[in-house]
Scaffold this motif. Sequence first.
Motif, PDB file in Angstrom:
ATOM      1  N   PHE A 117      -5.282   0.442  -6.930  1.00  0.00           N
ATOM      2  CA  PHE A 117      -4.555  -0.546  -6.135  1.00  0.00           C
ATOM      3  C   PHE A 117      -4.352  -1.890  -6.854  1.00  0.00           C
ATOM      4  CE2 PHE A 117      -4.186  -3.064  -1.992  1.00  0.00           C
ATOM      5  CZ  PHE A 117      -2.860  -2.690  -1.793  1.00  0.00           C
ATOM      6  N   PRO A 118      -5.370  -2.456  -7.531  1.00  0.00           N
ATOM      7  CA  PRO A 118      -5.122  -3.725  -8.217  1.00  0.00           C
ATOM      8  C   PRO A 118      -3.997  -3.655  -9.248  1.00  0.00           C
ATOM      9  CG  PRO A 118      -7.474  -3.359  -8.022  1.00  0.00           C
ATOM     10  CD  PRO A 118      -6.798  -2.087  -7.590  1.00  0.00           C
ATOM     11  N   GLN A 119      -3.942  -2.561 -10.024  1.00  0.00           N
ATOM     12  CA  GLN A 119      -2.869  -2.428 -11.011  1.00  0.00           C
ATOM     13  C   GLN A 119      -1.508  -2.306 -10.325  1.00  0.00           C
ATOM     14  OE1 GLN A 119      -5.741  -0.712 -10.905  1.00  0.00           O
ATOM     15  NE2 GLN A 119      -6.345   0.053 -12.940  1.00  0.00           N
ATOM     16  N   SER A 120      -1.475  -1.599  -9.208  1.00  0.00           N
ATOM     17  CA  SER A 120      -0.231  -1.478  -8.461  1.00  0.00           C
ATOM     18  C   SER A 120       0.213  -2.843  -7.939  1.00  0.00           C
ATOM     19  CB  SER A 120      -0.406  -0.493  -7.295  1.00  0.00           C
ATOM     20  OG  SER A 120       0.790  -0.394  -6.540  1.00  0.00           O
ATOM     21  N   ARG A 154       1.817  -4.988 -10.594  1.00  0.00           N
ATOM     22  CA  ARG A 154       3.219  -4.635 -10.861  1.00  0.00           C
ATOM     23  C   ARG A 154       4.148  -5.113  -9.739  1.00  0.00           C
ATOM     24  NH1 ARG A 154       0.557   0.168 -12.462  1.00  0.00           N
ATOM     25  NH2 ARG A 154       1.041   1.177 -10.457  1.00  0.00           N
ATOM     26  N   GLN A 155       3.658  -5.062  -8.513  1.00  0.00           N
ATOM     27  CA  GLN A 155       4.500  -5.418  -7.382  1.00  0.00           C
ATOM     28  C   GLN A 155       4.624  -6.918  -7.164  1.00  0.00           C
ATOM     29  OE1 GLN A 155       4.021  -2.995  -3.717  1.00  0.00           O
ATOM     30  NE2 GLN A 155       2.425  -1.903  -4.829  1.00  0.00           N
ATOM     31  N   TRP A 156       3.613  -7.670  -7.577  1.00  0.00           N
ATOM     32  CA  TRP A 156       3.586  -9.119  -7.355  1.00  0.00           C
ATOM     33  C   TRP A 156       3.411  -9.854  -8.691  1.00  0.00           C
ATOM     34  CZ3 TRP A 156       4.282 -10.973  -2.376  1.00  0.00           C
ATOM     35  CH2 TRP A 156       4.181 -10.033  -1.350  1.00  0.00           C
ATOM     36  N   ALA A 183       0.828  -1.200   0.000  1.00  0.00           N
ATOM     37  CA  ALA A 183       0.000   0.000   0.000  1.00  0.00           C
ATOM     38  C   ALA A 183       0.867   1.257   0.000  1.00  0.00           C
ATOM     39  CB  ALA A 183      -0.931  -0.005   1.210  1.00  0.00           C
ATOM     40  N   ALA A 184       1.955   1.234   0.775  1.00  0.00           N
ATOM     41  CA  ALA A 184       2.859   2.390   0.802  1.00  0.00           C
ATOM     42  C   ALA A 184       3.483   2.626  -0.571  1.00  0.00           C
ATOM     43  CB  ALA A 184       3.939   2.171   1.852  1.00  0.00           C
ATOM     44  N   ARG A 185       3.860   1.547  -1.241  1.00  0.00           N
ATOM     45  CA  ARG A 185       4.431   1.680  -2.584  1.00  0.00           C
ATOM     46  C   ARG A 185       3.393   2.257  -3.548  1.00  0.00           C
ATOM     47  NH1 ARG A 185       8.386  -1.053  -5.633  1.00  0.00           N
ATOM     48  NH2 ARG A 185       8.480  -0.017  -7.670  1.00  0.00           N
ATOM     49  N   CYS A 186       2.162   1.813  -3.424  1.00  0.00           N
ATOM     50  CA  CYS A 186       1.088   2.343  -4.268  1.00  0.00           C
ATOM     51  C   CYS A 186       0.891   3.832  -4.016  1.00  0.00           C
ATOM     52  CB  CYS A 186      -0.215   1.576  -3.996  1.00  0.00           C
ATOM     53  SG  CYS A 186      -1.645   2.165  -4.927  1.00  0.00           S
ATOM     54  N   ILE A 187       0.906   4.237  -2.755  1.00  0.00           N
ATOM     55  CA  ILE A 187       0.719   5.649  -2.416  1.00  0.00           C
ATOM     56  C   ILE A 187       1.853   6.489  -2.987  1.00  0.00           C
ATOM     57  CG2 ILE A 187       0.676   7.267  -0.477  1.00  0.00           C
ATOM     58  CD1 ILE A 187      -0.776   4.980   1.101  1.00  0.00           C
ATOM     59  N   GLU A 229      -2.538 -14.096  -8.173  1.00  0.00           N
ATOM     60  CA  GLU A 229      -3.761 -14.120  -7.363  1.00  0.00           C
ATOM     61  C   GLU A 229      -3.882 -12.879  -6.480  1.00  0.00           C
ATOM     62  OE1 GLU A 229      -0.793 -15.294  -4.406  1.00  0.00           O
ATOM     63  OE2 GLU A 229      -1.090 -15.803  -6.526  1.00  0.00           O
ATOM     64  N   VAL A 230      -2.760 -12.241  -6.140  1.00  0.00           N
ATOM     65  CA  VAL A 230      -2.805 -11.056  -5.275  1.00  0.00           C
ATOM     66  C   VAL A 230      -3.600  -9.940  -5.951  1.00  0.00           C
ATOM     67  CG1 VAL A 230      -1.435  -9.270  -4.148  1.00  0.00           C
ATOM     68  CG2 VAL A 230      -0.629 -11.645  -4.136  1.00  0.00           C
ATOM     69  N   ALA A 231      -3.207  -9.593  -7.166  1.00  0.00           N
ATOM     70  CA  ALA A 231      -3.925  -8.540  -7.892  1.00  0.00           C
ATOM     71  C   ALA A 231      -5.355  -8.963  -8.206  1.00  0.00           C
ATOM     72  CB  ALA A 231      -3.183  -8.197  -9.179  1.00  0.00           C
ATOM     73  N   GLU A 232      -5.572 -10.245  -8.503  1.00  0.00           N
ATOM     74  CA  GLU A 232      -6.922 -10.686  -8.854  1.00  0.00           C
ATOM     75  C   GLU A 232      -7.854 -10.672  -7.640  1.00  0.00           C
ATOM     76  OE1 GLU A 232      -6.933 -14.274 -11.148  1.00  0.00           O
ATOM     77  OE2 GLU A 232      -6.106 -13.253 -12.904  1.00  0.00           O
TER      78      GLU A 232
END
Length: 250
Positions: free
Chosen positions: A89-92, A95-97, A68-72, A102-105
């Motif tokens: 957040f899902p798009q972030s 990119r991060q995972w 979340a901090a990276r997204c912010i 499954e994390v973004a989904e």
Amino acid sequence: MSLALLQAEFGNWLMTGSDHAAARFAPTAQAGLLVYQNNYRGALMACLRESFPQTLQWLGHDDFQASAARCIDDCPPDSWSLDHYTAVFPQSLARQWPDDQEVAELAVLELALADAFVGRDAAPLDSTALGLIDWDRAVLRWVPTARLLRLGTNAPAIWSALASKGAVPQAERMPREATVLVWRHTEIACFRTLDPAEAELAPQLLAGMPFAAVCHHLVRAHGEADGVGIAGHWLARWAADGLLDRNVMA
């Protein structure tokens, strides 16, 4: 410094925290600036935690906070409402995972459920009215909260297990992408995975499709007896699920 410029500089500092932006303000203002920035980041962090509770459970507190901090940092808000910030957040997370799809989904599904919950109201067709419709002329359309997701993992099963506090399955990629339908029934946001035949017609049902065309498609694919039977089964289920918009029925 004009008020507009001051506001712009302050907004820039809130989002970036850069020394260059902070230097635009007097030394006596620096301690106060840190309070504002902490409040800004805290509000965004709280918004993401509250909006993605199952994603938080799946990742765990520390990994979720870091993501979340990276997204912010990477995606500052561009709207007056915190409600709109969740969309990034899902798009972030994707990119991060990149190796944990499954994390973004999970986040995609949670966002869709939240959007369905606050979506535009509609008057669904009641199951008791099915016998009053001229099905030769009827045009079916799903309610406005309905939307389709294409998911390549078992994120729906993970979400359901986390939400019900059941046994959570291991993440796995599916042999092929599945179509997941999300909608609101009464005051409950719902979802289910569509079988391939239903998924094929789903985009047309979102836009409006004559029931006769649904039957014709199924008869060509499955034969007359089975095709008509499938159409009747689907119709009953759509009505029971509150999926059919009553206002477009002929």
